[in-house]
Write an enzyme that holds these catalytic residues in place. Structure first.
Site, PDB file in Angstrom:
ATOM      1  N   HIS A 100     -10.086  -5.436  -3.338  1.00  0.00           N
ATOM      2  CA  HIS A 100      -8.754  -5.655  -2.758  1.00  0.00           C
ATOM      3  C   HIS A 100      -8.893  -6.053  -1.302  1.00  0.00           C
ATOM      4  O   HIS A 100      -9.778  -5.569  -0.593  1.00  0.00           O
ATOM      5  CB  HIS A 100      -7.865  -4.415  -2.892  1.00  0.00           C
ATOM      6  CG  HIS A 100      -8.501  -3.139  -2.427  1.00  0.00           C
ATOM      7  ND1 HIS A 100      -9.446  -2.480  -3.176  1.00  0.00           N
ATOM      8  CD2 HIS A 100      -8.341  -2.410  -1.303  1.00  0.00           C
ATOM      9  CE1 HIS A 100      -9.833  -1.379  -2.539  1.00  0.00           C
ATOM     10  NE2 HIS A 100      -9.188  -1.322  -1.386  1.00  0.00           N
ATOM     11  N   LEU A 101      -7.996  -6.938  -0.873  1.00  0.00           N
ATOM     12  CA  LEU A 101      -7.866  -7.280   0.537  1.00  0.00           C
ATOM     13  C   LEU A 101      -6.679  -6.502   1.076  1.00  0.00           C
ATOM     14  O   LEU A 101      -5.586  -6.535   0.501  1.00  0.00           O
ATOM     15  CB  LEU A 101      -7.610  -8.779   0.719  1.00  0.00           C
ATOM     16  CG  LEU A 101      -8.648  -9.736   0.120  1.00  0.00           C
ATOM     17  CD1 LEU A 101      -8.252 -11.185   0.445  1.00  0.00           C
ATOM     18  CD2 LEU A 101     -10.043  -9.449   0.653  1.00  0.00           C
ATOM     19  N   ASN A 161     -12.850  -3.240   2.216  1.00  0.00           N
ATOM     20  CA  ASN A 161     -13.802  -2.146   2.373  1.00  0.00           C
ATOM     21  C   ASN A 161     -14.766  -2.143   1.191  1.00  0.00           C
ATOM     22  O   ASN A 161     -14.349  -2.337   0.043  1.00  0.00           O
ATOM     23  CB  ASN A 161     -13.055  -0.808   2.453  1.00  0.00           C
ATOM     24  CG  ASN A 161     -12.165  -0.735   3.677  1.00  0.00           C
ATOM     25  OD1 ASN A 161     -12.502  -1.264   4.723  1.00  0.00           O
ATOM     26  ND2 ASN A 161     -11.017  -0.087   3.541  1.00  0.00           N
ATOM     27  N   GLY A 190     -15.753   2.700   3.430  1.00  0.00           N
ATOM     28  CA  GLY A 190     -14.477   3.404   3.285  1.00  0.00           C
ATOM     29  C   GLY A 190     -13.723   3.032   2.026  1.00  0.00           C
ATOM     30  O   GLY A 190     -12.516   3.273   1.927  1.00  0.00           O
ATOM     31  N   GLN A 191     -14.425   2.436   1.041  1.00  0.00           N
ATOM     32  CA  GLN A 191     -13.739   2.033  -0.192  1.00  0.00           C
ATOM     33  C   GLN A 191     -13.439   3.264  -1.041  1.00  0.00           C
ATOM     34  O   GLN A 191     -14.316   4.109  -1.264  1.00  0.00           O
ATOM     35  CB  GLN A 191     -14.622   1.060  -0.993  1.00  0.00           C
ATOM     36  CG  GLN A 191     -13.928   0.489  -2.218  1.00  0.00           C
ATOM     37  CD  GLN A 191     -14.760  -0.580  -2.933  1.00  0.00           C
ATOM     38  OE1 GLN A 191     -15.938  -0.771  -2.615  1.00  0.00           O
ATOM     39  NE2 GLN A 191     -14.140  -1.263  -3.872  1.00  0.00           N
ATOM     40  N   ASP A 232       0.856  -1.187   0.000  1.00  0.00           N
ATOM     41  CA  ASP A 232       0.000   0.000   0.000  1.00  0.00           C
ATOM     42  C   ASP A 232       0.891   1.236   0.000  1.00  0.00           C
ATOM     43  O   ASP A 232       1.885   1.314   0.726  1.00  0.00           O
ATOM     44  CB  ASP A 232      -0.915  -0.013   1.227  1.00  0.00           C
ATOM     45  CG  ASP A 232      -2.060   0.976   1.080  1.00  0.00           C
ATOM     46  OD1 ASP A 232      -3.217   0.529   1.019  1.00  0.00           O
ATOM     47  OD2 ASP A 232      -1.797   2.203   1.033  1.00  0.00           O
ATOM     48  N   ILE A 233       0.525   2.219  -0.826  1.00  0.00           N
ATOM     49  CA  ILE A 233       1.332   3.427  -0.985  1.00  0.00           C
ATOM     50  C   ILE A 233       1.291   4.291   0.280  1.00  0.00           C
ATOM     51  O   ILE A 233       2.172   5.123   0.491  1.00  0.00           O
ATOM     52  CB  ILE A 233       0.836   4.220  -2.227  1.00  0.00           C
ATOM     53  CG1 ILE A 233       1.917   5.113  -2.774  1.00  0.00           C
ATOM     54  CG2 ILE A 233      -0.430   5.005  -1.927  1.00  0.00           C
ATOM     55  CD1 ILE A 233       1.613   5.646  -4.176  1.00  0.00           C
TER      56      ILE A 233
END
Ligand code: AMP
Length: 117
Positions: free
Chosen positions: A103-104, A90, A96-97, A33-34
């Site tokens: 994605h997990l 999410n 909160g997507q 994750d960035i």
């Protein structure tokens, strides 16, 4: 933010934008994750775009299973399996997507709080 097709994750799958990829199969891709929310924070996605689990059908059942198993494999690879970790997905606005390609989140390396905020 788009709900109608391609997303930034599609661009990562096609190698059009960079990502730190940590695990890959024919059907699944995992990358860091960035904006990590934990010492280890990896996103596990199907290469084939599905908006969320709410949009998955029975035809996606095997792929969803592969996604969960890939998340567990990533956790082992990251060295967080023994200490424990969290898998989150999410869904939609209240979930909160922000990226509308399933994605997990695999989060670990610190104790997780419950319930989530
Ligand atoms: P969600 O809010 O559940 O849809 O999660 C989307 C996640 O994607 C967030 O944790 C972002 O930090 C992450 N993210 C967004 N763009 C990128 C990118 N280019 N590379 C890696 N992670 C990203």
């Amino acid at each position: 933010m788009t709900q109608d097709g391609d997303t930034i994750f599609g661009k990562i799958v096609r190698r059009e934008i960079p990502a730190t990829i940590v695990y890959e199969t024919d059907t699944v891709l995992a990358f860091r994750d960035i904006s990590p929310a934990a010492p280890s924070h990896v996103l596990v996605i199907p290469k084939r775009p599905i908006v969320s689990v709410a949009h998955a059908t029975k035809d996606d059942a095997q792929l969803i299973g592969e996604l969960m198993l890939a998340a567990a494999e990533v956790a082992r690879q990251e060295g967080i399996a023994e200490g424990g970790y969290r898998i989150v997905t999410n869904i939609g606005q209240h979930g909160g997507q922000t990226v509308f390609h399933l994605h997990l989140h695999v989060l670990g390396g610190r104790p997780m709080e419950w319930p989530p905020g």
